[in-house]
Design a protein around this motif. Structure first.
Motif, PDB file in Angstrom:
ATOM      1  N   THR A 576       0.844  -1.194   0.000  1.00 34.50           N
ATOM      2  CA  THR A 576       0.000   0.000   0.000  1.00 34.50           C
ATOM      3  C   THR A 576       0.876   1.239   0.000  1.00 34.50           C
ATOM      4  O   THR A 576       2.003   1.200   0.471  1.00 34.50           O
ATOM      5  CB  THR A 576      -0.930   0.009   1.227  1.00 34.50           C
ATOM      6  OG1 THR A 576      -1.720   1.204   1.181  1.00 34.50           O
ATOM      7  CG2 THR A 576      -0.149   0.008   2.537  1.00 34.50           C
ATOM      8  N   THR A 577       0.369   2.316  -0.566  1.00 33.12           N
ATOM      9  CA  THR A 577       1.094   3.591  -0.484  1.00 33.12           C
ATOM     10  C   THR A 577       0.265   4.584   0.326  1.00 33.12           C
ATOM     11  O   THR A 577       0.638   5.737   0.454  1.00 33.12           O
ATOM     12  CB  THR A 577       1.345   4.178  -1.892  1.00 33.12           C
ATOM     13  OG1 THR A 577       0.079   4.358  -2.527  1.00 33.12           O
ATOM     14  CG2 THR A 577       2.221   3.287  -2.728  1.00 33.12           C
ATOM     15  N   LYS A 578      -0.853   4.068   0.853  1.00 34.05           N
ATOM     16  CA  LYS A 578      -1.728   4.975   1.601  1.00 34.05           C
ATOM     17  C   LYS A 578      -1.420   4.893   3.094  1.00 34.05           C
ATOM     18  O   LYS A 578      -1.147   3.792   3.605  1.00 34.05           O
ATOM     19  CB  LYS A 578      -3.188   4.591   1.372  1.00 34.05           C
ATOM     20  CG  LYS A 578      -3.571   4.707  -0.092  1.00 34.05           C
ATOM     21  CD  LYS A 578      -4.924   4.109  -0.337  1.00 34.05           C
ATOM     22  CE  LYS A 578      -5.109   3.941  -1.849  1.00 34.05           C
ATOM     23  NZ  LYS A 578      -6.204   3.019  -2.135  1.00 34.05           N
TER      24      LYS A 578
HETATM   25  P1  ADP Z   1      -4.899  -0.079  -0.401  1.00 36.52           P
HETATM   26  O1  ADP Z   1      -6.039   0.587  -1.162  1.00 36.52           O
HETATM   27  O2  ADP Z   1      -5.269  -0.506   0.948  1.00 36.52           O
HETATM   28  O3  ADP Z   1      -3.642   0.689  -0.450  1.00 36.52           O
HETATM   29  P2  ADP Z   1      -4.882  -1.864  -2.647  1.00 36.52           P
HETATM   30  O4  ADP Z   1      -4.379  -3.214  -2.822  1.00 36.52           O
HETATM   31  O5  ADP Z   1      -6.294  -1.627  -3.056  1.00 36.52           O
HETATM   32  O6  ADP Z   1      -4.613  -1.430  -1.159  1.00 36.52           O
HETATM   33  O7  ADP Z   1      -3.989  -0.871  -3.486  1.00 36.52           O
HETATM   34  C1  ADP Z   1      -2.610  -0.954  -3.406  1.00 36.52           C
HETATM   35  C2  ADP Z   1      -1.933   0.282  -3.891  1.00 36.52           C
HETATM   36  O8  ADP Z   1      -2.149   0.408  -5.291  1.00 36.52           O
HETATM   37  C3  ADP Z   1      -2.507   1.543  -3.361  1.00 36.52           C
HETATM   38  O9  ADP Z   1      -1.907   1.865  -2.119  1.00 36.52           O
HETATM   39  C4  ADP Z   1      -2.144   2.540  -4.422  1.00 36.52           C
HETATM   40  O10 ADP Z   1      -0.797   3.010  -4.266  1.00 36.52           O
HETATM   41  C5  ADP Z   1      -2.147   1.743  -5.677  1.00 36.52           C
HETATM   42  N1  ADP Z   1      -3.363   1.987  -6.481  1.00 36.52           N
HETATM   43  C6  ADP Z   1      -4.459   1.191  -6.558  1.00 36.52           C
HETATM   44  N2  ADP Z   1      -5.364   1.716  -7.447  1.00 36.52           N
HETATM   45  C7  ADP Z   1      -4.832   2.865  -7.900  1.00 36.52           C
HETATM   46  C8  ADP Z   1      -5.274   3.893  -8.822  1.00 36.52           C
HETATM   47  N3  ADP Z   1      -6.500   3.833  -9.444  1.00 36.52           N
HETATM   48  N4  ADP Z   1      -4.469   4.948  -9.055  1.00 36.52           N
HETATM   49  C9  ADP Z   1      -3.250   5.022  -8.436  1.00 36.52           C
HETATM   50  N5  ADP Z   1      -2.779   4.101  -7.547  1.00 36.52           N
HETATM   51  C10 ADP Z   1      -3.563   3.047  -7.299  1.00 36.52           C
END
Ligand code: ADP
Length: 625
Positions: A576-578
């Motif tokens: 994750t980047t969040k």
């Molecule tokens: P989370 O939402 O908990 O971070 P996810 O597996 O859904 O976990 O997503 C992993 C990572 O993928 C996110 O943290 C984000 O950096 C990147 N990501 C997912 N969807 C997008 C998008 N539509 N645009 C940019 N980055 C995205």
């Protein structure tokens, strides 16, 4: 000149002297010249030729005298004739003596020819005067070719010391011995052991040198090869990272030979008599150990080991018995594993191979090769520990994944429940509560609660690897349900959702709730990516067909896109980047899609949004023609 020629010219000369004697007034004086005819005949090296020439010349002298003077006058001419005869006689005697001496010499030279050594004689200037058969054979030049040549130049001799020093030594003590390098006529190199002796004349003056040379080329080459091989072995011994122990087992052999086993096989006897095995351990002597073994045993030199193998092997060693049996049974080598005891009492686990050479003196040259397996043992232990840890971690991870998935997926319905609950409360708190609206919001709360419970059930089946529901599903219905579920969230972030669906798409087989969740996750991610960003925020969801067999859905946003570095890990669990993200959404989406026989991938150039591609196979019975 040939013998025949010599005889002929001797006779011609004698006859010429005779004619001069008879026909000139020299009166016998010329007869002295018969000596020359005899010397010529002597050149044939035949005793008979000398005697015949002497007799002939005497007869001619007397005949000439008689023809010239008859018998009466016995004065000075007669004396002259007698002198001539005496000269002929003396010359003949000398010639005969010379002949005998030459014959003796020739016999000696023939003896020299019998020698296997190369023998030649050179004078003080180095010019060859005699060259034997073996020299002809070994060097390649015949005696005729060699005699008269300068020995050093002919043989291109290389000396171990300066030539003058060698010559001075020879003159000093009359002998010299040493090793020389020489060349044959064909150019081959010869190594010879030389023995020189100085020849003196009867006055003690040095006149020549008898050189006797033994060809040792092959012996030297064999010796050099041996030295090289020994050096190679030494290098291996010293540089090898494998420990090497040189041992002498001859005393062990003697002890084994004098053993009374009382009819038992040696193997049984040794197994039942550990005291003999211990005794044999003390008989197996160590002659040398290489640096690698010294290091293994914590020593700084081989001196500490020279003794017997007893001190190297621990009390509980069982490997020596095996080696002893192999040795007694005539095996060539034996392999095993044991612990060596280092000088400071440490146990060093090792693998070893011990070799028992077959050659006659092999018992004295027993070699043991030893490899320290401490690290391998440690690595093995570490591997076992790691495996145990991994198994534990896998169990923990499964639990973690389960709870993380549940937490992630129920988050959204819970949020919806809270929102509906709050709305219901607001309707209730009005001055005049609107019970109809309250009932609707409670209806929402109940629906979302059910949904949350369904999600939990689905995730548990999913993680238990149980097969998901296989319903026939219309994708536009699923899209509609999913967009409804998140409409409020998208609206909150001011995100516009555009849905473009082809008409008449065939149904897919799968689990309604799971597929809804995939779309919900992708749409929520898109919304979150654009949240708070300036400019238009749009998510476009398209559904159509590819290649007639698969349904293709794309979710495209106008957000920041994905960093190239993150792309390969995007679908990994917990990536994750969040700040408050769990990193489970995309991992669950991909696993779900793949469990439905489809694929999920992403494409993005940073700054211009991300596009997720999802394909799902149409249900077989409804695939497009
Ligand atoms: P989370 O939402 O908990 O971070 P996810 O597996 O859904 O976990 O997503 C992993 C990572 O993928 C996110 O943290 C984000 O950096 C990147 N990501 C997912 N969807 C997008 C998008 N539509 N645009 C940019 N980055 C995205």
């Amino acid at each position: 000149m040939s013998r025949g020629g010599l005889r002929f010219w001797s006779a011609v000369l004698a006859f010429a002297v005779f004619l001069v004697d008879v026909l000139t007034p020299l009166e016998g004086a010329v007869a002295v010249l018969y000596v020359v005819a005899i010397l010529l005949a002597a050149k044939t090296h035949r005793r008979n030729d000398i005697v015949a020439a002497a007799a002939g010349c005497s007869v001619l002298t007397i005949t000439a005298y008689l023809l010239s003077h008859d018998l009466e006058a016995i004065a000075s001419p007669a004396l002259r004739a007698l002198v001539s005869l005496a000269a002929i006689g003396i010359t003949t005697l000398l010639a005969l003596q010379n002949h005998a001496a030459t014959k003796r010499l020739a016999a000696q030279a023939r003896l020299l020819n019998l020698s296997h050594d190369m023998i030649f004689v050179r004078d003080r200037r180095g010019v060859i005067t005699f060259w034997n058969r073996a020299a002809e054979h070994a060097y390649g030049w015949s005696a005729d070719e060699a005699v008269g040549q300068h020995a050093d130049a002919l043989l291109r001799t290389a000396y171990p010391d300066r030539r003058e020093v060698i010559e001075a030594g020879l003159l000093d003590i009359g002998r010299w011995e040493g090793r020389l390098e020489q060349r044959t006529k064909a150019g081959g190199a010869l190594t010879v052991d030389a023995r020189w002796a100085l020849q003196h004349d009867h006055l003690g003056k040095p006149v020549g040198v008898l050189e006797t040379h033994t060809d040792v080329t092959d012996r030297v080459a064999a010796h050099n090869a041996l030295v090289l091989s020994e050096q190679r072995y030494r290098r291996m011994f010293d540089a090898s990272r494998v420990g090497v122990v040189e041992e002498d087992w001859s005393a062990v052999r003697t002890a084994l030979n004098s053993l009374e086993t009382g009819g038992a096989t040696l193997r049984d006897y040794l197994a039942r008599n550990p005291e003999f095995v211990r005794h044999a351990r003390r008989l197996a002597g160590i002659t040398d150990v290489n640096p690698a073994l010294q290091k293994m045993a914590g020593a700084s030199g081989s001196a500490a080991f020279v003794g017997n193998v007893d001190r190297l092997l621990g009390e509980n060693d069982r490997s020596f018995l095996g080696a002893l049996v192999a040795f007694a049974e005539g095996e060539r080598f034996h392999e095993g594993e044991t612990d060596l005891v280092s000088l400071d009492g440490r146990k060093v686990p090792v693998l070893f191979t011990i070799t028992f050479p077959a050659e006659p003196d092999g018992d004295r040259n027993v070699l043991a090769f030893v490899i320290d397996i401490t690290e391998r043992k440690q690595a093995q232990d570490a591997l076992l520990a790691a495996q145990a840890e991994l198994a534990h971690a896998a169990r923990v991870a499964t639990l973690g994944e389960l709870s993380a998935s549940i937490a992630h997926e129920v988050n959204q319905p819970l949020a919806a429940i809270v929102t509906s609950g709050e709305a219901g409360l607001r309707w209730l708190r009005r001055d005049v509560p609107d019970l109809k609206e309250v009932a609707t919001t409670i209806g929402h709360v109940v629906a979302q609660g059910r949904r949350a419970s369904e999600i939990v059930t689905r995730i548990r089946t999913f993680l238990k690897k149980a097969s998901p529901q296989q319903d026939l599903l219309q994708i536009d219905e699923i899209i509609e349900e999913a967009t409804l579920l998140i409409a409020r969230e998208l609206a909150k972030d001011d995100v516009a959702l555009i849905v473009k669906t082809e008409h008449g798409l065939p149904p897919v087989r799968g689990d309604r709730i799971q597929l809804q969740q995939v779309l919900v996750n992708l749409l929520i991610n898109a919304g979150q990516a654009m949240s708070g960003r300036p400019g238009s925020r749009t998510v476009t969801l398209r559904a159509g067909t590819v290649d007639g067999e698969n349904l293709a859905i794309t979710v495209e946003d106008s957000g920041p896109g994905i960093q190239p570095d993150d792309l390969p890990r995007l679908f990994d669990p917990f990536f994750t980047t969040k700040g408050g993200g769990m990193g489970m959404g995309l991992a669950i989406c991909r696993t779900t899609v793949e469990a439905h026989g489809g694929r999920l991938s992403v494409e993005s150039s940073p700054g211009s949004g991300a596009t997720f591609h999802l394909t799902l196979p149409f249900s077989q019975e409804h695939a497009l023609p």
